[in-house]
Design an enzyme around this catalytic site. Sequence first.
Site, PDB file in Angstrom:
ATOM      1  N   HIS A   1       7.738  -5.547  12.387  1.00 27.46           N
ATOM      2  CA  HIS A   1       8.672  -3.844  13.122  1.00 27.46           C
ATOM      3  C   HIS A   1       8.668  -3.804  14.555  1.00 27.46           C
ATOM      4  O   HIS A   1       7.787  -3.493  15.775  1.00 27.46           O
ATOM      5  CB  HIS A   1       7.450  -2.693  12.664  1.00 27.46           C
TER       6      HIS A   1
ATOM      7  N   GLU B   1      12.421   0.286  15.836  1.00 26.67           N
ATOM      8  CA  GLU B   1      12.006   0.998  14.488  1.00 26.67           C
ATOM      9  C   GLU B   1      11.925   2.984  16.011  1.00 26.67           C
ATOM     10  O   GLU B   1      12.882   3.719  15.946  1.00 26.67           O
ATOM     11  CB  GLU B   1      10.842   1.314  13.505  1.00 26.67           C
TER      12      GLU B   1
ATOM     13  N   ASP C   1       0.917  -1.263  -0.140  1.00 24.20           N
ATOM     14  CA  ASP C   1       0.233   0.289  -0.377  1.00 24.20           C
ATOM     15  C   ASP C   1       0.495   1.242   0.015  1.00 24.20           C
ATOM     16  O   ASP C   1       0.674   1.761  -0.318  1.00 24.20           O
ATOM     17  CB  ASP C   1      -1.017  -0.534   1.131  1.00 24.20           C
TER      18      ASP C   1
HETATM   19 ZN   LIG Z   1       7.434  -1.288   7.618  1.00 24.04          ZN
END
Ligand SMILES: [Zn+2]
Length: 340
Positions: free
Chosen positions: A211, A214, A29
Amino acid sequence: MREKNKVDFNIIYPDVLKLEKAELHLHLDGSLRLESMLEIAEEENIPIPGKNILAIKKQCVFEEGIKSSLTKFLKYFQFTLQFLQTESSLSRAVYELLEDLHKENVTVAEIRFAPHLHQLKGLTLDKVLNAVIAGLNKATNEFPIKAGFILCMLRGLKLKHAHEVIEVAEQYYGKGVIGVDLAGDESKYPLELYRNPLIIAVKRGINVTVHAGESGPVEEIRKAVFEIGAKRIGHGIAIIKDPPLIQMLKEKKVALEVCPTSNVQTNVVKSYPFHPVNQILQKEGIVTINSDNRLISNTSISKEFSKMIHFFHWTIDDVKKVIDNAFNASFMVPGSTSKH
Ligand SMILES: [Zn+2]
């Protein structure tokens, strides 16, 4: 007139372009073509401001040098997701993304998306999966590229959705799906909340990447690897605060999917020269370089490597080493999705 010493963020070194590459961290996306969004808007009567490419660009592409935040990033996704709500647009987006990657000599591509975000017009999860797989099959039949999908559980959605992602991943595992991910805002929704579905995924033999580290703390990386069993870490740049952990991940062969431009744009890192990727590499971390979002971040894997050459003086051998890391860390298993 061009300023002296001004960095051209769109530069791609020809030596980088011609190398075979693997891209492990890429959101569907965030990686559409602007022209296709305009056409899909016309076909599906999606109301868009201005009805031209420039107007669309303003809604979903970061201007270089402009700082932002993860919140703004997520708003951009809300805009692009409107164009990924039908089977035909999903197939098209996957096909075009793989074609774009092929043009950059990417031969292994792992594309991720959250299936639940493509149900605004009533698609079932099966229809979403079949549509993206159709796009993948068309592309891998035409281009010498291996590809697979990583399904994202989303922080902030109900736990029920995370469990559904695991079910769907298992159903389509080896038929296009190669793993699962946990994505979204880690500072608001820590890994702990998703421990159960992630553990189930690992127990069922599904590849897991998360994830972590980050915008969140380094402890999230440690938990993901040593308590959950994640095989890779998305971003993971907070690891620079804990050098022994870099060694521990290296011993476990856990690679970091680093996406430098994305980190600068979401303001996690002040600017490119302050990005820890080079230090992590020097401390022997298993670094891979990825684009995260080709459209939203106005980047590509070749541009990302070119920035590493520019800011950190990486040699072409450094680039090759990091590319090897990505091939070695790929979830693609022989015969799972591609004929090549
Ligand atoms: Zn990512």
